[in-house]
Design a protein around this motif. Structure first.
Motif, short mmCIF file in Angstrom:
data_model
loop_
_atom_site.label_atom_id
_atom_site.label_comp_id
_atom_site.label_asym_id
_atom_site.label_seq_id
_atom_site.Cartn_x
_atom_site.Cartn_y
_atom_site.Cartn_z
N ASN A 102 1.02 -1.43 -0.07
CA ASN A 102 -0.05 -0.03 0.06
C ASN A 102 0.75 1.23 0.00
O ASN A 102 1.66 1.50 1.12
N THR A 104 0.85 5.37 -0.11
CA THR A 104 -0.07 6.54 0.08
C THR A 104 1.15 7.90 0.14
O THR A 104 2.08 7.84 0.82
N LEU A 181 0.86 9.75 -7.53
CA LEU A 181 -0.22 10.00 -6.59
C LEU A 181 -0.30 11.56 -6.15
O LEU A 181 0.74 12.04 -6.14
N ASN A 184 -2.87 12.73 -0.46
CA ASN A 184 -3.63 11.65 0.19
C ASN A 184 -4.07 10.50 -0.64
O ASN A 184 -5.06 9.77 -0.24
N GLU A 185 -3.57 10.26 -1.86
CA GLU A 185 -4.26 9.19 -2.77
C GLU A 185 -3.04 8.14 -2.31
O GLU A 185 -2.28 8.03 -1.81
N THR A 186 -4.04 6.78 -2.52
CA THR A 186 -3.32 5.58 -2.14
C THR A 186 -3.28 4.58 -3.40
O THR A 186 -4.37 4.27 -4.10
N GLU A 187 -2.46 3.84 -3.74
CA GLU A 187 -2.50 2.65 -4.46
C GLU A 187 -1.95 1.53 -3.98
O GLU A 187 -1.06 1.52 -3.22
N THR A 188 -2.64 0.33 -4.26
CA THR A 188 -2.48 -1.14 -3.62
C THR A 188 -1.76 -1.73 -4.83
O THR A 188 -2.53 -1.97 -5.73
#
Length: 220
Positions: A102, A104, A181, A184-188
């Motif tokens: 994760n 962020t 990103l 406050n964006e998140t990539e998983t």
């Protein structure tokens, strides 16, 4: 017969006075030129003085940081372990436990990132027999042999830090994925790794040592 001074004619006297006046005019003109040059030089000097700054420059910028976690919902590590691994098909490999990542952006500044797999020198299995599947959530997975993934050149300082933490030298680095990103964006991501079905018997009793690093950069 007494000798007396010669009398100067009136005409010659006028000519002599004219020469004197002409000399005075020329001398006055030269003096004026000298004075003009002097004042011009001083005026130029006044406009070319060098000034030093006493106040400090202040540069303000936002923070730049990515937060990376690799634990599942049960707070358990999702690290990949290929100990006692055996060759398997892609269908079966895609069902193995993934390494969950994760990423962020916890700051105001947008960030680009790269997910890097570092293969350590202790690895003895050929990268032509290691299968890697990188899956970004809601995006089709990318499946390929490790040898087919583009290499990545680490910054020397980052490379030194990774080697120092792991106690092993890096043999080669691979770029598994890149992204962008905003605040406050998140990539998983899910990363799976297995021994390719076509691995021969020469790969028995060998091992593969690697680690994953996320590198953040400011967009150009």
């Amino acid at each position: 017969m007494k000798k007396g001074r010669k009398k100067i004619s009136k005409k010659k006297l006028i000519q002599r006075r004219k020469k004197i006046i002409r000399y005075l005019i020329i001398s006055l003109a030269l003096l004026c030129l000298i004075l003009v040059s002097f004042f011009t030089y001083n005026t130029y000097s006044l406009w070319t003085e060098t000034y030093s700054q006493k106040e400090q420059n202040v540069i303000t910028s936002g923070c730049f940081e990515l937060q990376v976690t690799d634990i599942d919902e049960n707070n358990q590590s999702t690290a990949i372990n290929l100990k006692n691994a055996y060759p398997m098909s892609d269908e079966r490999g895609a069902q193995t436990k993934p390494y969950i990542l994760n990423i962020t952006n916890v700051c105001d500044v947008p960030s680009e990132y790269s997910i890097i797999l570092n293969e350590f020198e202790e690895s003895t299995i050929s990268n032509t027999f290691i299968k890697i599947q990188t899956n970004k959530m809601n995006v089709s997975p990318n499946l390929s042999l490790l040898s087919e993934i583009p290499s990545y050149e680490l910054d020397e300082n980052i490379k030194y830090e990774i080697e120092n933490i792991n106690g092993m030298f890096i043999n080669q680095s691979y770029n598994l994925a890149t992204g962008f990103l905003n605040k406050n964006e998140t990539e998983t991501y899910e990363v799976r790794m297995w021994l390719d079905y076509n691995a021969d018997n020469n790969q028995m009793n060998k091992r593969f040592e690697a680690g994953i690093t996320v590198i953040a950069t400011s967009p150009k």
